[in-house]
Scaffold this motif. Sequence first.
Motif, PDB file in Angstrom:
ATOM      1  N   PHE A 132      42.249  43.759  28.382  1.00 21.60           N
ATOM      2  CA  PHE A 132      40.993  44.468  28.593  1.00 21.60           C
ATOM      3  C   PHE A 132      41.009  45.236  29.912  1.00 21.60           C
ATOM      4  O   PHE A 132      41.301  44.674  30.976  1.00 21.60           O
ATOM      5  CB  PHE A 132      39.819  43.493  28.562  1.00 21.60           C
ATOM      6  CG  PHE A 132      39.816  42.606  27.348  1.00 21.60           C
ATOM      7  CD1 PHE A 132      39.958  43.146  26.077  1.00 21.60           C
ATOM      8  CD2 PHE A 132      39.701  41.233  27.468  1.00 21.60           C
ATOM      9  CE1 PHE A 132      39.963  42.341  24.953  1.00 21.60           C
ATOM     10  CE2 PHE A 132      39.707  40.414  26.350  1.00 21.60           C
ATOM     11  CZ  PHE A 132      39.846  40.968  25.086  1.00 21.60           C
ATOM     12  N   ALA A 133      40.677  46.511  29.844  1.00 18.32           N
ATOM     13  CA  ALA A 133      40.677  47.355  31.033  1.00 18.32           C
ATOM     14  C   ALA A 133      39.456  47.087  31.902  1.00 18.32           C
ATOM     15  O   ALA A 133      38.330  47.035  31.407  1.00 18.32           O
ATOM     16  CB  ALA A 133      40.704  48.827  30.619  1.00 18.32           C
ATOM     17  N   LEU A 134      39.704  46.931  33.197  1.00 16.39           N
ATOM     18  CA  LEU A 134      38.629  46.742  34.173  1.00 16.39           C
ATOM     19  C   LEU A 134      38.955  47.592  35.396  1.00 16.39           C
ATOM     20  O   LEU A 134      39.425  47.086  36.428  1.00 16.39           O
ATOM     21  CB  LEU A 134      38.496  45.270  34.577  1.00 16.39           C
ATOM     22  CG  LEU A 134      37.942  44.275  33.561  1.00 16.39           C
ATOM     23  CD1 LEU A 134      37.999  42.866  34.123  1.00 16.39           C
ATOM     24  CD2 LEU A 134      36.515  44.630  33.171  1.00 16.39           C
ATOM     25  N   PRO A 135      38.708  48.887  35.344  1.00 16.13           N
ATOM     26  CA  PRO A 135      39.042  49.767  36.464  1.00 16.13           C
ATOM     27  C   PRO A 135      38.381  49.317  37.765  1.00 16.13           C
ATOM     28  O   PRO A 135      37.196  49.015  37.794  1.00 16.13           O
ATOM     29  CB  PRO A 135      38.498  51.130  36.018  1.00 16.13           C
ATOM     30  CG  PRO A 135      38.407  51.044  34.524  1.00 16.13           C
ATOM     31  CD  PRO A 135      38.086  49.616  34.218  1.00 16.13           C
ATOM     32  N   GLY A 136      39.181  49.226  38.819  1.00 20.24           N
ATOM     33  CA  GLY A 136      38.642  48.866  40.126  1.00 20.24           C
ATOM     34  C   GLY A 136      38.590  47.380  40.406  1.00 20.24           C
ATOM     35  O   GLY A 136      38.237  46.983  41.513  1.00 20.24           O
ATOM     36  N   ILE A 137      38.934  46.567  39.427  1.00 15.37           N
ATOM     37  CA  ILE A 137      38.914  45.113  39.627  1.00 15.37           C
ATOM     38  C   ILE A 137      40.321  44.639  39.962  1.00 15.37           C
ATOM     39  O   ILE A 137      41.277  44.895  39.214  1.00 15.37           O
ATOM     40  CB  ILE A 137      38.389  44.376  38.379  1.00 15.37           C
ATOM     41  CG1 ILE A 137      36.979  44.849  38.038  1.00 15.37           C
ATOM     42  CG2 ILE A 137      38.406  42.864  38.607  1.00 15.37           C
ATOM     43  CD1 ILE A 137      35.931  44.562  39.083  1.00 15.37           C
ATOM     44  N   SER A 138      40.466  43.953  41.090  1.00 10.26           N
ATOM     45  CA  SER A 138      41.773  43.494  41.556  1.00 10.26           C
ATOM     46  C   SER A 138      42.302  42.354  40.689  1.00 10.26           C
ATOM     47  O   SER A 138      41.557  41.704  39.949  1.00 10.26           O
ATOM     48  CB  SER A 138      41.660  43.018  43.003  1.00 10.26           C
ATOM     49  OG  SER A 138      40.805  41.875  43.082  1.00 10.26           O
ATOM     50  N   ALA A 139      43.607  42.109  40.809  1.00  8.99           N
ATOM     51  CA  ALA A 139      44.221  41.009  40.067  1.00  8.99           C
ATOM     52  C   ALA A 139      43.594  39.676  40.450  1.00  8.99           C
ATOM     53  O   ALA A 139      43.405  38.794  39.606  1.00  8.99           O
ATOM     54  CB  ALA A 139      45.732  40.983  40.333  1.00  8.99           C
ATOM     55  N   GLU A 140      43.250  39.509  41.742  1.00 11.83           N
ATOM     56  CA  GLU A 140      42.624  38.264  42.189  1.00 11.83           C
ATOM     57  C   GLU A 140      41.294  38.026  41.489  1.00 11.83           C
ATOM     58  O   GLU A 140      41.020  36.914  41.010  1.00 11.83           O
ATOM     59  CB  GLU A 140      42.398  38.314  43.697  1.00 11.83           C
ATOM     60  CG  GLU A 140      41.698  37.083  44.246  1.00 11.83           C
ATOM     61  CD  GLU A 140      41.290  37.211  45.702  1.00 11.83           C
ATOM     62  OE1 GLU A 140      40.946  36.184  46.311  1.00 11.83           O
ATOM     63  OE2 GLU A 140      41.302  38.331  46.235  1.00 11.83           O
ATOM     64  N   VAL A 141      40.469  39.058  41.415  1.00 10.78           N
ATOM     65  CA  VAL A 141      39.154  38.901  40.797  1.00 10.78           C
ATOM     66  C   VAL A 141      39.294  38.800  39.277  1.00 10.78           C
ATOM     67  O   VAL A 141      38.561  38.041  38.637  1.00 10.78           O
ATOM     68  CB  VAL A 141      38.216  40.047  41.212  1.00 10.78           C
ATOM     69  CG1 VAL A 141      36.899  39.982  40.456  1.00 10.78           C
ATOM     70  CG2 VAL A 141      37.956  39.973  42.717  1.00 10.78           C
TER      71      VAL A 141
END
Length: 337
Positions: free
Chosen positions: A289-298
Motif C-alpha cells: 500500500f502506497a503511503l507517500p511521505g510516510i517513513s519506513a519507521e512510521v
Amino acid sequence: MLNFDEERFLRIQSGALVLAQRLDHVIGTCLAAGAQNVFFLGTGGAAILMQPAAQLLQRNSRFPAFIDLTAELFISSSVNLTAKSVVVMPSLSGTTKESVALLSKLKEIGATVLTLVGHQETPLGKGGDHVFVNFAEDDTSCESFYLQSLIIALSIMKHRGEISNYDGILGELATLPRLLLEVKRAFEGKAEAYARALAASDYHIIIGAGNVWPEAFYYGMCILEEMQWIRTRPVHASDFFHGTLELVDKEVSVILFKGEDAYRPLAERVQNFVPNYTQKLTVLDTADFALPGISAEVRALISPVLLATVLERISAHLEVLRNHPLTTRRYYKRVAY
C-alpha cells in the motif's frame, strides 16, 4: 466505494489525532506525579486493539506496561495495579459491562484512569479521571483506537527520554487520514475478490506476527466470528509451526497478514511453507500500500492501522456477498449472559 462514507471516515480518524496534544499532556502529568506503570485494560475487541501499543512499550521502553483481562482483574486484581498505575481503558460504547465493573475497583485502588470512548454520556464517558471522546462506529473504530493507543505509548517514551523524534512521528501521522482514504480507494477493486475468498470457506486459519498479530486475532474473532458467523482459528505465526500446521490440507483456507516491523520474517516463513500444502492461501501485505511521505519507521508502527483500513473494505463486500449484514447478531447484546 461500496457502502462507505468518506467524510465520516476522515472526521473520525482526524478526531483521533486531534486528541494527541491532550493525551501527551495527561501522560506527562502522570509521569511527573510519579506513575510507575501503565495498564491497557479494555474488554473484547477494544482490548485486542491495545496490544500493539503495549508491545511497543514492552519491547522499547523500561516503563512497565501490562495488558490484562478486565473480567479476571475484577475477580483477582494484580499486585502491580496500584495507585501509581495509569490505566488506559477503551470502550467504543462506553458501556462495556466488564469495564464498567472494573472502573469502580480502579477508583478504590486509586489508579489514574484514562478512558477512550465514542460517547461522552456513558458510564465510562463520565467515569474516567481523564476522558477522551472520539465518536466512531464499528467500521471506523479500529484505526481510531490503534492511533490513540500508539500516541499514548509514544508519549510515555518521549517523556522518559526514550525517543527523540516524537514530534516528527506525530507530524507524519497527521497526514494519515487522507492517505488511508487513498489506500481504500486503490484497494476497492481488489476488495471483492478478497471477500469472495473469505466467503468460499466456512473455516479459516488467520495468521500474523508482531504488531499485526492482534489484527489477525481481532478480525477473526470480532468480524468473521461475531459479525459473519464464520469459524476461524487465529494463530500467531511463531505458534503456527507448533501445532496448527497439522490442520493444513488442500481444502483449508489460510489467511496471512504481513506487516512491516521487525517480525515480518515470521510471516514470510509461513508464506513459504503453506503453498506447498494448500492453494487457499490469502495474503494481505501492508508493504503493497502506497503511503507517500510516510517513513519506513512510521510505516512499521502503523501496519495494524493499514490492515484495519483495507479489511473494512473486504468486510463491506463480504456482508453483501453472503447476504449477512455486519450488524446481525444472535446473542451479543441480545440475550442475557
